[in-house]
Design an enzyme around this catalytic site. Sequence first.
Site, PDB file in Angstrom:
ATOM      1  N   ASP A  22     -27.660  30.736  25.194  1.00 35.07           N
ATOM      2  CA  ASP A  22     -26.770  31.853  25.517  1.00 35.07           C
ATOM      3  C   ASP A  22     -26.865  32.973  24.474  1.00 35.07           C
ATOM      4  O   ASP A  22     -25.833  33.451  23.959  1.00 35.07           O
ATOM      5  CB  ASP A  22     -25.303  31.371  25.619  1.00 35.07           C
ATOM      6  CG  ASP A  22     -25.129  30.176  26.550  1.00 35.07           C
ATOM      7  OD1 ASP A  22     -25.892  30.078  27.514  1.00 35.07           O
ATOM      8  OD2 ASP A  22     -24.236  29.350  26.297  1.00 35.07           O
ATOM      9  N   GLU A 178     -22.595  34.227  36.300  1.00 33.05           N
ATOM     10  CA  GLU A 178     -21.985  34.094  34.968  1.00 33.05           C
ATOM     11  C   GLU A 178     -22.757  34.942  33.974  1.00 33.05           C
ATOM     12  O   GLU A 178     -23.673  35.686  34.352  1.00 33.05           O
ATOM     13  CB  GLU A 178     -21.992  32.614  34.539  1.00 33.05           C
ATOM     14  CG  GLU A 178     -23.382  32.010  34.514  1.00 33.05           C
ATOM     15  CD  GLU A 178     -23.391  30.494  34.323  1.00 33.05           C
ATOM     16  OE1 GLU A 178     -22.330  29.867  34.406  1.00 33.05           O
ATOM     17  OE2 GLU A 178     -24.478  29.952  34.099  1.00 33.05           O
TER      18      GLU A 178
HETATM   19  C1  6LW Z   1     -22.498  29.280  29.660  1.00 36.78           C
HETATM   20  C2  6LW Z   1     -23.078  29.859  30.868  1.00 36.78           C
HETATM   21  C3  6LW Z   1     -24.353  29.170  30.839  1.00 36.78           C
HETATM   22  O1  6LW Z   1     -21.153  29.526  29.485  1.00 36.78           O
HETATM   23  O2  6LW Z   1     -24.139  27.908  30.436  1.00 36.78           O
HETATM   24  O3  6LW Z   1     -26.604  29.235  30.995  1.00 36.78           O
HETATM   25  C4  6LW Z   1     -22.831  27.854  29.948  1.00 36.78           C
HETATM   26  N1  6LW Z   1     -25.451  29.739  31.067  1.00 36.78           N
HETATM   27  O4  6LW Z   1     -23.221  31.207  30.897  1.00 36.78           O
HETATM   28  C5  6LW Z   1     -22.821  27.005  28.738  1.00 36.78           C
HETATM   29  O5  6LW Z   1     -23.833  27.435  27.848  1.00 36.78           O
END
Ligand code: 6LW
Length: 503
Positions: A22, A178
């Site tokens: 991240d 996300e």
């Molecule tokens: C994070 C989300 C993700 O909050 O995995 O790969 C989660 N993306 O954005 C945990 O790293």
Amino acid sequence: MPSTSARDNTVSNPVIAGFHPDPSICRAGEDYYLACSSFEYFPGVPVFHSRDLVHWTQIGNALDRPSQLRLPPDSTSSGGLYAPTLRHHDGRFWLIVTNVSGDGNVLFTATDPAGPWSEPIRLPGVQGIDPDLAWDDEGNCWCTVAGVSQIRIDPHTGETFGEPRRLWSGAPGAKAPEAPHLYHIGDYWYLLIAEGGTERCHGVSIARGRTPGGPFEPCPGNPILTHRGTDHPVQNTGHGDLVQGPDGSWWMVFLGVRPQGGTPGWHVLGRETFLAPVTWVDDWPVVGEVSPAMPPPPWPLQEPAAVPVRDDFELSELAPGWISPRSRPEENCTTKERTGWLSLHARGGSLDDPEAVFVGRRQQHLSCRARALVDPAEGRGGLAVRLDEQHHYEIETTSAEVQVIARIGPLRSVVASHPVTGGPVVLRIETAVAQHITDARQGPDTVSLGVENAEGTFVELAALDGRYLSTEVAGGFTGRVIGLYASAGTVHFDWLDYEPLEG
Ligand code: 6LW
């Protein structure tokens, strides 16, 4: 750490190897800073510095005091700190992150990203993980979270204004929109997101609009980054952040994994930070080739910092790369008790215990060697490879015996034991990546555990399949951490060596 190869004039990708997912990046003049998720580990949110986007040095951890990061003993592995956003605005650095095991969304500021960072500013009105920060020309601060929704905040107080507004959810039906990041570039506001989940279907998509709140028009080329359904050696690519290079060119940092072995492919180092070039076509970003050996960017590269093999615990503070599950009180872990040694006082009974006293560093190479000189005269402890409480291999010593212990899911087994004559002993763990796949069921690597005899020769006591310490088996968001622990009494460690091996 990435190296520059004079032989074929390439630089290695990942640019930050090992469990560093991240990534969020910002630029301040000639300097670049990058922060990653750290989950259940303390200190939290490693912060890196670079001047060339390729060679990164860890300069600290944003949350390095108990007043900034509370992870209760009952908080789970892969809980804790998720997905920071790091920005430079108005002469200061801003970092926002979610503590899913307690405080929710919290914001910190610093004038120097190496620290100290401020006490947390809580944001109870911001609901959702992966918070982003962006400021518009009027000085309004917009916080955008997974989902994807947005709310205006006062970043100085954590106050929120109005109700969250839904912005865009990526491709219809795609799971887990996300990791939003919002940028004002040229005539547009761009909303970058991850979608598809952080496993093999992960990807990055983008939309643009004329205001920070949209409406947003999706890029016809979405996803602009994904390796889903390919045989690319870097998989799970997603969760990106954009930045401009020293020459004004554009780049993306993002997470990816390097699966090894037969089917389904196991990744053991967690999600790592990669770099790829970005060009613009019709005001849309186009992500270039993700190459494990990438052509160097067209600006002078730094001399890579020499990474010492040994930490001999001569300093009063531990280097920023050392991490511990949940907390690290000085009464359990100190270099001040015996000069030049790290002393660990057991709290939990074994590494199965969430309160175990363990101090480790991320495994950053597929093949590597770790050695430690351990004095067990006052207790029991050793050297371990840890994924979480249910997945770890260790070599543990008392003054009478060493044992190799494997914990895999609900099963715990002493797989080998060996008498020792007392006095400090060198414990060793080596990982060797599988070079040739001879069996579709083959694991990613072999983890060898043993001791060194008086001549310094390795006496291997067990060679275990590394798949059981992989994310595909254990689940979760982290990667392997190699380190030292005490399971009873007090154990002293003179040094830990960590070095990459060929392969
Ligand atoms: C994070 C989300 C993700 O909050 O995995 O790969 C989660 N993306 O954005 C945990 O790293």
